[in-house]
Design a protein around this motif. Structure first.
Motif, PDB file in Angstrom:
ATOM      1  N   ARG A  64       0.825  -1.210   0.000  1.00  0.00           N
ATOM      2  CA  ARG A  64       0.000   0.000   0.000  1.00  0.00           C
ATOM      3  C   ARG A  64       0.858   1.259   0.000  1.00  0.00           C
ATOM      4  NH1 ARG A  64      -2.852   1.541   5.623  1.00  0.00           N
ATOM      5  NH2 ARG A  64      -1.194   1.034   7.095  1.00  0.00           N
ATOM      6  N   ILE A  65       2.045   1.202   0.604  1.00  0.00           N
ATOM      7  CA  ILE A  65       2.920   2.374   0.603  1.00  0.00           C
ATOM      8  C   ILE A  65       3.521   2.604  -0.785  1.00  0.00           C
ATOM      9  CG2 ILE A  65       5.074   3.322   1.531  1.00  0.00           C
ATOM     10  CD1 ILE A  65       4.322   1.990   4.215  1.00  0.00           C
ATOM     11  N   ILE A  66       3.849   1.525  -1.490  1.00  0.00           N
ATOM     12  CA  ILE A  66       4.332   1.688  -2.871  1.00  0.00           C
ATOM     13  C   ILE A  66       3.304   2.450  -3.706  1.00  0.00           C
ATOM     14  CG2 ILE A  66       4.854   0.480  -5.023  1.00  0.00           C
ATOM     15  CD1 ILE A  66       6.038  -1.797  -3.281  1.00  0.00           C
ATOM     16  N   LEU A  67       2.048   2.008  -3.639  1.00  0.00           N
ATOM     17  CA  LEU A  67       1.003   2.659  -4.427  1.00  0.00           C
ATOM     18  C   LEU A  67       0.787   4.097  -3.964  1.00  0.00           C
ATOM     19  CD1 LEU A  67      -1.454  -0.353  -4.621  1.00  0.00           C
ATOM     20  CD2 LEU A  67      -0.183   0.636  -6.530  1.00  0.00           C
ATOM     21  N   ARG A  68       0.832   4.308  -2.666  1.00  0.00           N
ATOM     22  CA  ARG A  68       0.669   5.666  -2.140  1.00  0.00           C
ATOM     23  C   ARG A  68       1.793   6.574  -2.649  1.00  0.00           C
ATOM     24  NH1 ARG A  68      -0.572   8.337   2.687  1.00  0.00           N
ATOM     25  NH2 ARG A  68      -0.071  10.541   2.305  1.00  0.00           N
ATOM     26  N   SER A  92      -2.975  -8.381  -1.564  1.00  0.00           N
ATOM     27  CA  SER A  92      -2.598  -7.736  -2.826  1.00  0.00           C
ATOM     28  C   SER A  92      -3.672  -6.748  -3.256  1.00  0.00           C
ATOM     29  CB  SER A  92      -2.399  -8.788  -3.925  1.00  0.00           C
ATOM     30  OG  SER A  92      -1.587  -9.853  -3.499  1.00  0.00           O
ATOM     31  N   ILE A  93      -4.923  -7.137  -3.075  1.00  0.00           N
ATOM     32  CA  ILE A  93      -6.054  -6.328  -3.519  1.00  0.00           C
ATOM     33  C   ILE A  93      -6.391  -5.253  -2.496  1.00  0.00           C
ATOM     34  CG2 ILE A  93      -8.517  -6.449  -4.086  1.00  0.00           C
ATOM     35  CD1 ILE A  93      -7.848  -9.283  -5.249  1.00  0.00           C
ATOM     36  N   LEU A  94      -6.266  -5.578  -1.212  1.00  0.00           N
ATOM     37  CA  LEU A  94      -6.507  -4.566  -0.170  1.00  0.00           C
ATOM     38  C   LEU A  94      -5.609  -3.350  -0.352  1.00  0.00           C
ATOM     39  CD1 LEU A  94      -6.776  -6.842   3.006  1.00  0.00           C
ATOM     40  CD2 LEU A  94      -8.639  -5.533   1.966  1.00  0.00           C
ATOM     41  N   ALA A  95      -4.354  -3.589  -0.741  1.00  0.00           N
ATOM     42  CA  ALA A  95      -3.421  -2.471  -0.930  1.00  0.00           C
ATOM     43  C   ALA A  95      -3.910  -1.527  -2.018  1.00  0.00           C
ATOM     44  CB  ALA A  95      -2.034  -3.011  -1.287  1.00  0.00           C
ATOM     45  N   ILE A  96      -4.565  -2.064  -3.031  1.00  0.00           N
ATOM     46  CA  ILE A  96      -5.071  -1.256  -4.143  1.00  0.00           C
ATOM     47  C   ILE A  96      -6.295  -0.460  -3.707  1.00  0.00           C
ATOM     48  CG2 ILE A  96      -6.040  -1.356  -6.469  1.00  0.00           C
ATOM     49  CD1 ILE A  96      -4.386  -3.969  -6.856  1.00  0.00           C
ATOM     50  N   ILE A 158       4.587  -3.718 -10.323  1.00  0.00           N
ATOM     51  CA  ILE A 158       4.856  -3.891  -8.897  1.00  0.00           C
ATOM     52  C   ILE A 158       4.825  -5.374  -8.587  1.00  0.00           C
ATOM     53  CG2 ILE A 158       4.006  -3.411  -6.567  1.00  0.00           C
ATOM     54  CD1 ILE A 158       2.665  -0.874  -7.844  1.00  0.00           C
ATOM     55  N   GLU A 159       5.845  -5.847  -7.890  1.00  0.00           N
ATOM     56  CA  GLU A 159       5.892  -7.259  -7.489  1.00  0.00           C
ATOM     57  C   GLU A 159       5.377  -7.428  -6.065  1.00  0.00           C
ATOM     58  OE1 GLU A 159       9.728  -9.398  -8.554  1.00  0.00           O
ATOM     59  OE2 GLU A 159      10.313  -7.295  -8.814  1.00  0.00           O
ATOM     60  N   ASP A 179       9.425  -2.211 -11.114  1.00  0.00           N
ATOM     61  CA  ASP A 179       9.673  -0.850 -10.637  1.00  0.00           C
ATOM     62  C   ASP A 179       9.803  -0.797  -9.123  1.00  0.00           C
ATOM     63  OD1 ASP A 179       9.346   0.951 -13.157  1.00  0.00           O
ATOM     64  OD2 ASP A 179       7.696  -0.483 -13.260  1.00  0.00           O
ATOM     65  N   ALA A 180       9.065  -1.654  -8.427  1.00  0.00           N
ATOM     66  CA  ALA A 180       9.144  -1.739  -6.967  1.00  0.00           C
ATOM     67  C   ALA A 180       8.551  -3.070  -6.548  1.00  0.00           C
ATOM     68  CB  ALA A 180       8.392  -0.586  -6.304  1.00  0.00           C
ATOM     69  N   ALA A 181       8.895  -3.505  -5.340  1.00  0.00           N
ATOM     70  CA  ALA A 181       8.394  -4.792  -4.848  1.00  0.00           C
ATOM     71  C   ALA A 181       8.111  -4.707  -3.358  1.00  0.00           C
ATOM     72  CB  ALA A 181       9.409  -5.909  -5.119  1.00  0.00           C
ATOM     73  N   GLY A 182       7.032  -5.376  -2.952  1.00  0.00           N
ATOM     74  CA  GLY A 182       6.700  -5.501  -1.547  1.00  0.00           C
ATOM     75  C   GLY A 182       7.040  -6.886  -1.045  1.00  0.00           C
ATOM     76  N   HIS A 183       7.595  -6.959   0.164  1.00  0.00           N
ATOM     77  CA  HIS A 183       8.030  -8.220   0.760  1.00  0.00           C
ATOM     78  C   HIS A 183       7.397  -8.379   2.136  1.00  0.00           C
ATOM     79  CE1 HIS A 183      11.556  -8.276  -2.113  1.00  0.00           C
ATOM     80  NE2 HIS A 183      11.289  -6.979  -2.055  1.00  0.00           N
ATOM     81  N   SER A 184       7.001  -9.595   2.453  1.00  0.00           N
ATOM     82  CA  SER A 184       6.486  -9.909   3.788  1.00  0.00           C
ATOM     83  C   SER A 184       7.441 -10.861   4.484  1.00  0.00           C
ATOM     84  CB  SER A 184       5.109 -10.572   3.686  1.00  0.00           C
ATOM     85  OG  SER A 184       4.716 -11.109   4.941  1.00  0.00           O
ATOM     86  N   PHE A 185       7.675 -10.593   5.772  1.00  0.00           N
ATOM     87  CA  PHE A 185       8.479 -11.492   6.600  1.00  0.00           C
ATOM     88  C   PHE A 185       7.639 -12.062   7.746  1.00  0.00           C
ATOM     89  CE2 PHE A 185      11.542  -8.087   5.149  1.00  0.00           C
ATOM     90  CZ  PHE A 185      12.018  -8.819   4.059  1.00  0.00           C
TER      91      PHE A 185
END
Length: 373
Positions: A64-68, A92-96, A158-159, A179-185
């Motif tokens: 969500r921060i990438i999109l913001r 993935s969809i919530l972030a959008i 976005i990945e 262009d950018a990627a989100g990762h979860s740990f």
């Protein structure tokens, strides 16, 4: 009992390094935005192969921060469209939607479960601004055709790399392909913290600066707020833990690959469909699938799951309800996505982890092969 994922055993395998890392943070007296987070960001960006890494609180925040950030850059505005797989975890969809953007759902390949590249172009409209690809279950979903399509239509890619840390495509790791990627740990991920944690990787310096500010209350200089930001920061204890685990990630992924290879070779039951590796890399040191999950399909899913439980084998369904059938998105109630729906009705994840023994894998195969109707 063969556990689906034995997190206690996994974390014990990192001792005493994990305890030493936690003690180091406790003794430092500094718990946010300190040396551990900075060191992890550098080490993880080197591992992924990008110029920038920004630690955040979790994987959903990463997306969500990438999109913001793209909105702050003026590249996107409310109502713009983001193409996204229909077959994905809902984050993935919530972030959008949280950014007041419009998800455009694309059916997956029934073989790989990842987005079908052939179905993307006809869904592109004048409002389309990006494509979010999801490396689901640990398998790369990037293709040359997606890259070419995005370049031709001037779309960002976005990945969602929440499930594929360490995976490769064409010699580069996922998380560095777009262009950018989100990762979860999240603790159960291939690279898992001991709580929530996440990161964003990119080669775009301007984007990285905006992301870092948004994640810190919209601030670059303390008490000076440029954006209406969030509080989404990777804390020092989780960063220290991730630094320990990152050093062994490729080795752990190799063990997952060995178990998956055993399953693929020896599971032989006409009632069960095994996963397909869509773009296998001939270099075993650069896998296109890191087997976060080993997902089989059967029209007798519930009966198989019960049968395995009766034989002391834990399994999990990833995922039982597709996003477009969730109450949260009731506006999509009439949407028909038959491939996605079939997947959600039939998939079952078998046990797989870096601490799983050969004997346990052999028992899983034996019991799965004995399942009958």
């Amino acid at each position: 009992m063969i556990k689906f994922l034995d997190l206690k055993k996994i974390n014990e395998s990192f001792e005493p390094e994990l305890s030493d890392a936690v003690r180091r943070v406790l003794d430092s007296g500094w718990y946010l935005l300190g040396d551990e987070a900075r060191a992890f960001e550098e080490e993880y960006s080197n591992f992924i192969g990008t110029n920038h890494c920004i630690g955040v609180a979790n994987g959903l925040d990463a997306l969500r921060i990438i999109l913001r950030a793209y909105i702050e850059l003026g590249y996107m505005v409310e109502g713009d469209e983001i193409i996204v797989p229909a077959n994905t975890y809902i984050a993935s969809i919530l972030a959008i939607t949280e950014n007041r953007l419009k998800p455009v759902l694309v059916e997956p390949s029934i073989e790989t479960y990842n987005i079908d590249p052939l179905l993307i172009e006809h869904l592109i409209t004048p409002r389309t601004r990006g494509i979010m690809i999801v490396h689901l279950y640990g398998q790369n979903s990037m293709t040359d055709s997606i890259s070419e399509l995005a370049a031709r239509h001037k779309l960002v890619v976005i990945e969602d790399n929440a499930q594929a840390q360490g995976c490769f495509f064409m010699g580069k790791r996922t998380g560095s392909l777009a262009d950018a990627a989100g990762h979860s740990f999240y603790p159960g991920k291939n690279l898992g913290a001991l709580g929530d944690a996440g990161a964003i990787t990119t080669n775009n310096e301007e984007l990285a600066g905006i992301i870092r500010a948004i994640a810190n209350y919209g601030s670059i200089v303390k008490y000076e707020n440029i954006y209406k930001g969030l509080n989404s920061r990777l804390d020092e204890i989780q960063a220290a833990i991730l630094r320990v685990k990152l050093r062994r990630l490729d080795q752990d992924n190799s063990r997952r690959d060995k178990i998956a290879g055993f399953y693929l070779r020896y599971i032989n039951n006409d009632l069960i469909t095994k996963p397909v590796v869509g773009s296998a890399n001939p270099d075993r040191n650069k896998p296109s699938h890191v087997w976060h999950l080993f997902v089989i399909r059967t029209q007798y899913r519930d009966r198989l799951q019960q049968f395995l439980a009766e034989n002391d084998i834990q399994t999990v369904i990833h995922y039982p309800i597709p996003p477009h059938r969730q109450v949260a998105y009731k506006e999509w109630g009439n949407l028909s996505l038959p491939v996605t729906e079939q997947i959600h009705e039939q998939v079952l994840s078998l046990p797989i982890s870096p601490v799983m023994s050969d004997d346990e894998a052999e028992r899983v195969v034996r019991i799965v092969n004995s399942f009958k109707i």
